[in-house]
Design a protein around this motif. Structure first.
Motif, PDB file in Angstrom:
ATOM      1  N   ALA A 176      57.675  37.043  12.265  1.00  0.00           N
ATOM      2  CA  ALA A 176      57.352  36.122  13.348  1.00  0.00           C
ATOM      3  C   ALA A 176      58.446  35.066  13.509  1.00  0.00           C
ATOM      4  CB  ALA A 176      56.016  35.437  13.064  1.00  0.00           C
ATOM      5  N   ARG A 177      58.456  34.401  14.651  1.00  0.00           N
ATOM      6  CA  ARG A 177      59.233  33.171  14.807  1.00  0.00           C
ATOM      7  C   ARG A 177      58.411  32.033  14.219  1.00  0.00           C
ATOM      8  NH1 ARG A 177      63.057  32.562  18.834  1.00  0.00           N
ATOM      9  NH2 ARG A 177      63.264  30.466  17.955  1.00  0.00           N
ATOM     10  N   SER A 178      59.014  31.241  13.380  1.00  0.00           N
ATOM     11  CA  SER A 178      58.254  30.269  12.592  1.00  0.00           C
ATOM     12  C   SER A 178      57.680  29.115  13.405  1.00  0.00           C
ATOM     13  CB  SER A 178      59.130  29.717  11.467  1.00  0.00           C
ATOM     14  OG  SER A 178      60.316  29.136  11.992  1.00  0.00           O
ATOM     15  N   SER A 179      58.249  28.811  14.554  1.00  0.00           N
ATOM     16  CA  SER A 179      57.791  27.649  15.331  1.00  0.00           C
ATOM     17  C   SER A 179      56.813  28.009  16.442  1.00  0.00           C
ATOM     18  CB  SER A 179      59.002  26.921  15.939  1.00  0.00           C
ATOM     19  OG  SER A 179      59.868  26.449  14.926  1.00  0.00           O
ATOM     20  N   TYR A 180      56.435  29.265  16.524  1.00  0.00           N
ATOM     21  CA  TYR A 180      55.579  29.718  17.616  1.00  0.00           C
ATOM     22  C   TYR A 180      54.391  30.512  17.063  1.00  0.00           C
ATOM     23  CZ  TYR A 180      59.773  28.665  20.339  1.00  0.00           C
ATOM     24  OH  TYR A 180      60.866  28.050  20.899  1.00  0.00           O
ATOM     25  N   SER A 181      53.303  30.524  17.823  1.00  0.00           N
ATOM     26  CA  SER A 181      52.111  31.259  17.407  1.00  0.00           C
ATOM     27  C   SER A 181      52.095  32.686  17.921  1.00  0.00           C
ATOM     28  CB  SER A 181      50.860  30.538  17.922  1.00  0.00           C
ATOM     29  OG  SER A 181      50.825  30.569  19.345  1.00  0.00           O
ATOM     30  N   ASP A 182      52.992  33.014  18.854  1.00  0.00           N
ATOM     31  CA  ASP A 182      52.883  34.305  19.541  1.00  0.00           C
ATOM     32  C   ASP A 182      54.179  35.083  19.670  1.00  0.00           C
ATOM     33  OD1 ASP A 182      54.056  32.505  21.294  1.00  0.00           O
ATOM     34  OD2 ASP A 182      52.340  32.425  22.660  1.00  0.00           O
ATOM     35  N   TYR A 183      55.297  34.549  19.185  1.00  0.00           N
ATOM     36  CA  TYR A 183      56.572  35.253  19.261  1.00  0.00           C
ATOM     37  C   TYR A 183      56.808  36.076  17.994  1.00  0.00           C
ATOM     38  CZ  TYR A 183      58.755  33.275  23.482  1.00  0.00           C
ATOM     39  OH  TYR A 183      59.077  32.961  24.773  1.00  0.00           O
ATOM     40  N   VAL A 184      57.238  37.327  18.196  1.00  0.00           N
ATOM     41  CA  VAL A 184      57.576  38.224  17.096  1.00  0.00           C
ATOM     42  C   VAL A 184      59.015  38.693  17.289  1.00  0.00           C
ATOM     43  CG1 VAL A 184      57.022  40.391  15.938  1.00  0.00           C
ATOM     44  CG2 VAL A 184      55.190  39.002  16.920  1.00  0.00           C
ATOM     45  N   ASN A 190      69.434  46.854  23.417  1.00  0.00           N
ATOM     46  CA  ASN A 190      70.871  46.615  23.463  1.00  0.00           C
ATOM     47  C   ASN A 190      71.475  46.387  22.077  1.00  0.00           C
ATOM     48  OD1 ASN A 190      71.007  46.701  26.343  1.00  0.00           O
ATOM     49  ND2 ASN A 190      70.084  44.667  26.380  1.00  0.00           N
ATOM     50  N   GLY A 191      70.621  46.348  21.051  1.00  0.00           N
ATOM     51  CA  GLY A 191      71.123  46.182  19.703  1.00  0.00           C
ATOM     52  C   GLY A 191      71.037  44.771  19.153  1.00  0.00           C
ATOM     53  N   LYS A 192      70.415  43.856  19.890  1.00  0.00           N
ATOM     54  CA  LYS A 192      70.249  42.483  19.420  1.00  0.00           C
ATOM     55  C   LYS A 192      68.900  42.303  18.733  1.00  0.00           C
ATOM     56  CE  LYS A 192      72.646  40.247  23.337  1.00  0.00           C
ATOM     57  NZ  LYS A 192      72.495  39.186  24.368  1.00  0.00           N
ATOM     58  N   ILE A 193      68.836  41.397  17.773  1.00  0.00           N
ATOM     59  CA  ILE A 193      67.556  40.888  17.317  1.00  0.00           C
ATOM     60  C   ILE A 193      67.193  39.717  18.219  1.00  0.00           C
ATOM     61  CG2 ILE A 193      66.360  39.627  15.480  1.00  0.00           C
ATOM     62  CD1 ILE A 193      66.544  42.522  14.806  1.00  0.00           C
ATOM     63  N   ASP A 194      66.064  39.820  18.900  1.00  0.00           N
ATOM     64  CA  ASP A 194      65.574  38.707  19.706  1.00  0.00           C
ATOM     65  C   ASP A 194      64.089  38.556  19.442  1.00  0.00           C
ATOM     66  OD1 ASP A 194      64.422  40.759  21.126  1.00  0.00           O
ATOM     67  OD2 ASP A 194      65.476  40.375  23.003  1.00  0.00           O
ATOM     68  N   ASN A 195      63.300  38.122  20.383  1.00  0.00           N
ATOM     69  CA  ASN A 195      61.858  37.984  20.165  1.00  0.00           C
ATOM     70  C   ASN A 195      61.091  38.237  21.441  1.00  0.00           C
ATOM     71  OD1 ASN A 195      63.007  34.780  19.698  1.00  0.00           O
ATOM     72  ND2 ASN A 195      61.934  35.244  21.598  1.00  0.00           N
ATOM     73  N   ASN A 196      59.799  38.508  21.277  1.00  0.00           N
ATOM     74  CA  ASN A 196      58.946  38.814  22.409  1.00  0.00           C
ATOM     75  C   ASN A 196      57.523  38.406  22.088  1.00  0.00           C
ATOM     76  OD1 ASN A 196      58.466  39.882  25.005  1.00  0.00           O
ATOM     77  ND2 ASN A 196      59.855  41.577  24.588  1.00  0.00           N
ATOM     78  N   TYR A 197      56.706  38.224  23.138  1.00  0.00           N
ATOM     79  CA  TYR A 197      55.300  37.934  22.909  1.00  0.00           C
ATOM     80  C   TYR A 197      54.630  39.103  22.192  1.00  0.00           C
ATOM     81  CZ  TYR A 197      55.525  33.933  26.111  1.00  0.00           C
ATOM     82  OH  TYR A 197      55.825  32.739  26.704  1.00  0.00           O
ATOM     83  N   ALA A 198      53.687  38.791  21.328  1.00  0.00           N
ATOM     84  CA  ALA A 198      53.040  39.810  20.500  1.00  0.00           C
ATOM     85  C   ALA A 198      52.282  40.850  21.315  1.00  0.00           C
ATOM     86  CB  ALA A 198      52.092  39.146  19.507  1.00  0.00           C
ATOM     87  N   ASP A 199      51.902  40.516  22.564  1.00  0.00           N
ATOM     88  CA  ASP A 199      51.107  41.471  23.342  1.00  0.00           C
ATOM     89  C   ASP A 199      51.954  42.399  24.209  1.00  0.00           C
ATOM     90  OD1 ASP A 199      51.956  39.765  25.330  1.00  0.00           O
ATOM     91  OD2 ASP A 199      49.964  39.327  26.132  1.00  0.00           O
TER      92      ASP A 199
END
Length: 232
Positions: A176-184, A190-199
């Motif tokens: 998870a992203r540590s500062s958010y309740s819903d970002y994973v 494209n080969g990047k690590i990023d984040n998205n909503y859990a749903d």
């Protein structure tokens, strides 16, 4: 599981088992959930599918898909865990420390994944059998010194082509992203690590497990033509 340290082999499934939400509990069903689902792996709906639901039991069922608790039929009757496979998998402590940002190196992400920075006092680990990759797993597979010095958000340049985990498909991680309740955190197409909503539903699931330390290789060289054969 018992708190002892062992050297274990981690297996990451090469093919995805489908594109599903990481979690999509409707808002109001728990203190940690939002309308975009919750990034708490301990009670994630996908975690339940992998560890006691249709995938774990090698059967059909319903998997989280879309917002507000929606599901879609999922059939793991030929791709789920067999009894033989389950006997070789050991319960393991999986680290749930959140990452602050994807714009950091694999080694820094590794430290944060095993840290204590989590959203709203959530657990920093989970004892279980089937998880997902860590962002640092992807980072380390690139291997070269140049890539290991780059941040994970820049792996879309040349580092992605050095990693066997990159397959041009968006895939979930367990982190998870540590500062958010819903970002994973996720490895995008494209080969990047990023984040998205859990749903969200277009990231795919590639289950990961740790073998019991008593599992041995009986034959094979690890190639596609002559894969390792495991025995317990």
């Amino acid at each position: 599981e018992k708190g002892t340290k062992e050297k274990r082999v981690k297996l990451i499934r090469d093919e995805s088992i489908g594109a599903y939400s990481w979690d999509n509990k409707p808002s109001g069903t728990g203190s940690s959930e939002t309308e975009y689902g919750s990034n708490n792996w301990n009670d994630s709906l996908m975690q339940e599918v992998l560890n006691k639901g249709a995938y774990y039991n090698r059967t059909t069922g319903n998997c989280p898909y879309g917002r507000n608790g929606k599901t879609t039929p999922c059939d793991f009757s030929s791709t789920g865990l067999s009894d033989t496979a389950k006997n070789m998998i050991g319960k393991t402590k999986w680290y749930l420390g959140g990452i602050t940002t994807p714009q950091q190196t694999a080694s820094n992400a590794f430290i944060e994944e095993r840290g204590t920075s989590v959203y709203n006092g959530r657990a920093t680990n989970w004892i279980g059998e089937v998880g997902l990759i860590y962002p640092s797993d992807y980072g380390y597979t690139a291997g070269t010194n140049t890539c290991l010095a780059a941040n994970l958000y820049e792996y879309d340049l040349s580092c992605k082509d050095s990693s066997w985990l990159f397959n041009q498909t968006y895939q979930w991680t367990i982190t998870a992203r540590s500062s958010y309740s819903d970002y994973v955190a996720g490895l995008n197409e494209n080969g990047k690590i990023d984040n998205n909503y859990a749903d969200h539903t277009y990231p795919v699931i590639r289950p990961s497990v740790y073998l019991k330390s008593s599992v041995v290789i009986t034959t094979g060289d690890g190639s596609r033509e002559n894969p390792y054969q495991l025995f317990l």
